[in-house]
Design a protein around this motif. Structure first.
Motif, PDB file in Angstrom:
ATOM      1  N   ASP A   1       0.484  -1.297   0.097  1.00  0.00           N
ATOM      2  CA  ASP A   1       0.159  -0.220  -0.172  1.00  0.00           C
ATOM      3  C   ASP A   1       0.775   1.456   0.116  1.00  0.00           C
ATOM      4  OD1 ASP A   1      -2.134  -1.491  -0.009  1.00  0.00           O
ATOM      5  OD2 ASP A   1      -2.105  -1.884   2.359  1.00  0.00           O
ATOM      6  N   SER A   2       2.718   1.266   0.171  1.00  0.00           N
ATOM      7  CA  SER A   2       2.680   2.077  -0.118  1.00  0.00           C
ATOM      8  C   SER A   2       2.765   3.135  -1.178  1.00  0.00           C
ATOM      9  CB  SER A   2       4.231   1.910  -0.046  1.00  0.00           C
ATOM     10  OG  SER A   2       5.106   0.831  -0.834  1.00  0.00           O
ATOM     11  N   PRO A   3       3.162   4.216  -1.033  1.00  0.00           N
ATOM     12  CA  PRO A   3       3.118   5.385  -2.446  1.00  0.00           C
ATOM     13  C   PRO A   3       4.011   4.712  -3.306  1.00  0.00           C
ATOM     14  CG  PRO A   3       2.785   6.867  -0.575  1.00  0.00           C
ATOM     15  CD  PRO A   3       3.265   5.259   0.148  1.00  0.00           C
ATOM     16  N   ALA A   4       5.483   3.918  -3.250  1.00  0.00           N
ATOM     17  CA  ALA A   4       6.107   3.732  -4.150  1.00  0.00           C
ATOM     18  C   ALA A   4       5.272   2.501  -5.364  1.00  0.00           C
ATOM     19  CB  ALA A   4       7.374   3.421  -3.169  1.00  0.00           C
ATOM     20  N   MET A   5       4.487   1.275  -4.671  1.00  0.00           N
ATOM     21  CA  MET A   5       3.776   0.099  -5.168  1.00  0.00           C
ATOM     22  C   MET A   5       3.044   1.249  -5.647  1.00  0.00           C
ATOM     23  SD  MET A   5       5.595  -2.046  -4.920  1.00  0.00           S
ATOM     24  CE  MET A   5       5.293  -2.850  -5.555  1.00  0.00           C
ATOM     25  N   SER A   6       2.400   2.351  -5.418  1.00  0.00           N
ATOM     26  CA  SER A   6       0.528   2.033  -5.763  1.00  0.00           C
ATOM     27  C   SER A   6       0.950   2.982  -7.473  1.00  0.00           C
ATOM     28  CB  SER A   6      -0.356   3.659  -5.162  1.00  0.00           C
ATOM     29  OG  SER A   6      -0.135   2.563  -4.189  1.00  0.00           O
ATOM     30  N   SER A   7       2.678   3.521  -7.031  1.00  0.00           N
ATOM     31  CA  SER A   7       3.029   4.382  -8.774  1.00  0.00           C
ATOM     32  C   SER A   7       2.566   3.173  -9.636  1.00  0.00           C
ATOM     33  CB  SER A   7       3.999   5.047  -8.421  1.00  0.00           C
ATOM     34  OG  SER A   7       4.962   5.692  -9.233  1.00  0.00           O
ATOM     35  N   ALA A   8       4.059   2.421  -9.100  1.00  0.00           N
ATOM     36  CA  ALA A   8       4.577   1.298  -9.690  1.00  0.00           C
ATOM     37  C   ALA A   8       2.989   0.241 -10.557  1.00  0.00           C
ATOM     38  CB  ALA A   8       5.147   0.128  -9.418  1.00  0.00           C
ATOM     39  N   ARG A   9       2.165   0.079 -10.040  1.00  0.00           N
ATOM     40  CA  ARG A   9       0.585  -0.518 -10.287  1.00  0.00           C
ATOM     41  C   ARG A   9       0.589   0.188 -11.417  1.00  0.00           C
ATOM     42  NH1 ARG A   9      -0.032  -2.693  -5.046  1.00  0.00           N
ATOM     43  NH2 ARG A   9      -0.776  -0.748  -4.297  1.00  0.00           N
ATOM     44  N   ALA A  10       0.214   2.114 -10.939  1.00  0.00           N
ATOM     45  CA  ALA A  10      -0.253   2.952 -12.299  1.00  0.00           C
ATOM     46  C   ALA A  10       0.376   2.997 -13.533  1.00  0.00           C
ATOM     47  CB  ALA A  10      -0.258   4.167 -11.891  1.00  0.00           C
ATOM     48  N   GLN A  11       1.441   2.322 -13.034  1.00  0.00           N
ATOM     49  CA  GLN A  11       2.868   2.408 -15.124  1.00  0.00           C
ATOM     50  C   GLN A  11       2.188   1.456 -15.174  1.00  0.00           C
ATOM     51  OE1 GLN A  11       7.031   3.174 -12.825  1.00  0.00           O
ATOM     52  NE2 GLN A  11       6.696   4.299 -15.017  1.00  0.00           N
ATOM     53  N   ILE A  12       1.959   0.154 -14.726  1.00  0.00           N
ATOM     54  CA  ILE A  12       1.803  -0.847 -15.469  1.00  0.00           C
ATOM     55  C   ILE A  12       0.149  -0.459 -15.670  1.00  0.00           C
ATOM     56  CG2 ILE A  12       1.340  -2.942 -15.731  1.00  0.00           C
ATOM     57  CD1 ILE A  12       3.428  -3.602 -13.042  1.00  0.00           C
ATOM     58  N   GLU A  13      -0.529  -0.530 -15.837  1.00  0.00           N
ATOM     59  CA  GLU A  13      -1.616  -0.628 -16.142  1.00  0.00           C
ATOM     60  C   GLU A  13      -1.667   0.836 -17.583  1.00  0.00           C
ATOM     61  OE1 GLU A  13      -4.884   0.935 -13.303  1.00  0.00           O
ATOM     62  OE2 GLU A  13      -4.594  -0.052 -12.265  1.00  0.00           O
ATOM     63  N   ARG A  14      -0.716   2.043 -16.934  1.00  0.00           N
ATOM     64  CA  ARG A  14      -0.658   2.634 -18.259  1.00  0.00           C
ATOM     65  C   ARG A  14      -0.244   2.071 -19.151  1.00  0.00           C
ATOM     66  NH1 ARG A  14      -2.485   6.030 -21.527  1.00  0.00           N
ATOM     67  NH2 ARG A  14      -1.001   8.244 -22.198  1.00  0.00           N
ATOM     68  N   PHE A  15       1.598   1.693 -19.317  1.00  0.00           N
ATOM     69  CA  PHE A  15       1.883   0.882 -20.142  1.00  0.00           C
ATOM     70  C   PHE A  15       0.393  -0.154 -20.972  1.00  0.00           C
ATOM     71  CE2 PHE A  15       5.750   0.766 -18.448  1.00  0.00           C
ATOM     72  CZ  PHE A  15       6.420   2.603 -18.217  1.00  0.00           C
ATOM     73  N   ALA A  16      -0.156  -0.846 -20.233  1.00  0.00           N
ATOM     74  CA  ALA A  16      -0.860  -1.785 -20.836  1.00  0.00           C
ATOM     75  C   ALA A  16      -2.164  -1.516 -22.042  1.00  0.00           C
ATOM     76  CB  ALA A  16      -1.811  -2.273 -19.761  1.00  0.00           C
ATOM     77  N   GLN A  17      -2.484  -0.059 -21.478  1.00  0.00           N
ATOM     78  CA  GLN A  17      -3.121   0.958 -22.179  1.00  0.00           C
ATOM     79  C   GLN A  17      -3.029   1.293 -23.815  1.00  0.00           C
ATOM     80  OE1 GLN A  17      -4.318   3.826 -19.241  1.00  0.00           O
ATOM     81  NE2 GLN A  17      -5.770   2.224 -18.358  1.00  0.00           N
TER      82      GLN A  17
END
Length: 467
Positions: free
Chosen positions: A156-172
């Motif tokens: 739940d850390s900001p760093a991991m939230s950012s990593a998940r957001a990047q993955i979603e963006r790359f997939a899009q």
């Protein structure tokens, strides 16, 4: 039906071949040559006999004539393909349309009559190699599908939230474009979960049912890595007994994950750059190129920019890989994620070995939180699994963790107390912790605290502490 089954007289693979052919003289010549090569052969002269014999003989491969007394071999071909039998169709001159139709229905290859027996043997060998490779790729696809099930980035850390957001963006970016998928470079220390991020990126794309091929560039032997990646043709080098797809081709239109790409030799970096630029690959010893449809994801724990400056990594390959980048944070920068992961790994181990769930003691939890975890998530997983398996207490204790060079002193245990702690409370915590660490040995606990055994007894009675 004429039975021309011949037992092989020479050593060889016991591949079962069913010959469906109405020209008896030709059939006998084929059966004799197959026997000499070590194959097991059965012969049928009609479609009906071929269908019945296939059920009894269970062939690996079928040689199927297109023109038979009771119909066309095309009528039997789909049944063979459905049963997993490789089919080589045989057509007379002028029946090329039948051969093309047979290939569309799933035949592995075709031969024109009159058939040269040596060419027939080579065609059978090629068909067997293709079938073996297909089975291998099917198994790899199933294995990788299972390997990606339940993959997630916990935290739940900001760093991991950012990593998940990047993955979603790359997939899009891939989903909304018909262009060649851009390469992704994942950076981070060893054990931070770069492989998990790559698998999640694959699962987030529309082609998640396609292969995910993981290539560990650091573990492949230098003399084999080129052949493993690019494939080879028969005779390309001394031990190349047959043709073989490389891992780049094996990825098909899925994902090729190049883990620890910083370890790739300079010579192969140039070949990989060529593949990325032209989207074509050529096997070792081949003259023909094959198109590359896979998306490329690379990962490294190295500073590739510094390696470029030192001449150990090609600058053009670095710029080609450095299109979309993401960084996996080390565990020491993820705050309380470490406790969430520790509980997750403990529960995993307990389920796997049928153990009763046990919590971490307060001291063990604080030790987990304070430790630096140089090996990151991978080290955490191994240490927690070990502690769960070896612990005999109702709780997992600090000594069960066996963290190298790490011990929580009594003073450290009260660095983060709840607000309003008193001197008496702090003294009680020190005594209780000393007793835990000494295994309830009062004399040893007193020695740790720098007081006499009598003073220790006095303070224990004052605080109502019973070992």
């Amino acid at each position: 039906m004429q039975d021309t089954k011949l037992k092989p007289t020479v050593a060889g693979p016991k591949v079962r071949v069913l010959l469906v052919e109405d020209e008896v003289i030709f059939a006998r010549a084929v059966a004799k040559r197959l026997q000499q090569a070590g194959y097991d052969c059965e012969h049928a002269e009609t479609l009906a006999d071929g269908r019945e014999l296939a059920r009894q003989f269970n062939p690996d491969l079928a040689l199927l004539d297109m023109r038979l007394p009771d119909g066309n071999g095309l009528d039997l071909l789909p049944e063979f393909v459905t049963r997993g039998v490789s089919v080589i169709s045989m057509t007379a001159h002028g029946e090329v349309a039948d051969a093309v139709h047979a290939m569309k229905l799933g035949a592995t290859d075709y031969l024109k009559k009159p058939v040269d027996l040596e060419e027939l043997l080579l065609t059978i060998e090629k068909a067997q190699a293709a079938t073996k490779l297909k089975h291998h790729l099917d198994y790899s696809r199933q294995r990788n599908t299972h390997a990606t099930e339940g993959v997630e980035l916990l935290g739940d850390s900001p760093a991991m939230s950012s990593a998940r957001a990047q993955i979603e963006r790359f997939a899009q970016l891939v989903a909304f474009s018909d262009a060649i998928p851009p390469t992704v470079l994942i950076q981070g220390e060893t054990g931070t979960g770069k492989d998990v991020a790559a698998r999640l990126l694959h699962l987030s794309c529309a082609n998640s049912d396609r292969p995910f091929v993981h290539v560990d560039c650091a573990s492949l032997p230098a003399e084999l890595i080129e052949s493993e990646l690019f494939g080879h043709e028969k005779g390309a080098f001394t031990s190349a007994q047959g043709s073989r797809f490389g891992l780049i081709e094996a990825a098909e239109d899925g994902t090729l994950f190049l883990d620890e790409i910083g370890e790739l030799p300079l010579a192969l970096q140039a070949k990989l750059l060529n593949v990325l630029e032209r989207r074509m690959v050529r096997r070792l010893g081949a003259t023909k190129e094959h198109p590359v449809l896979a998306r490329f994801v690379a990962a490294t724990n190295r500073d590739l920019h510094q390696m470029v400056l030192e001449g150990r990594f090609r600058s053009d390959l670095f710029y080609r890989l450095n299109v979309l980048t993401m960084n996996m944070p080390p565990l020491r920068e993820r705050g309380d994620d470490v406790l969430l992961l520790a509980r997750h790994f403990a529960a995993q181990t307990e389920r796997r070995y049928g153990l009763e769930p046990r919590p971490f003691s307060v001291d063990a939890a604080r030790m987990i939180r304070h430790y630096g975890w140089p090996g990151n998530v991978r080290e955490l997983k191994h240490q927690i699994s070990r502690a769960v398996l070896l612990s005999r207490e109702s709780q997992i204790m600090p000594q069960d963790l066996a963290l190298p060079g790490m011990s929580i002193s009594p003073v450290e245990m009260i660095r983060e107390p709840d607000s309003g702690v008193t001197l008496d409370t702090a003294e009680k915590m020190l005594i209780e912790n000393a007793l835990r660490q000494s295994g309830n040995n009062v004399s040893e606990a007193a020695r740790q605290l720098g007081i006499t055994r009598m003073a220790m007894r006095y303070r224990m009675e004052r605080h109502g502490i019973k070992p």
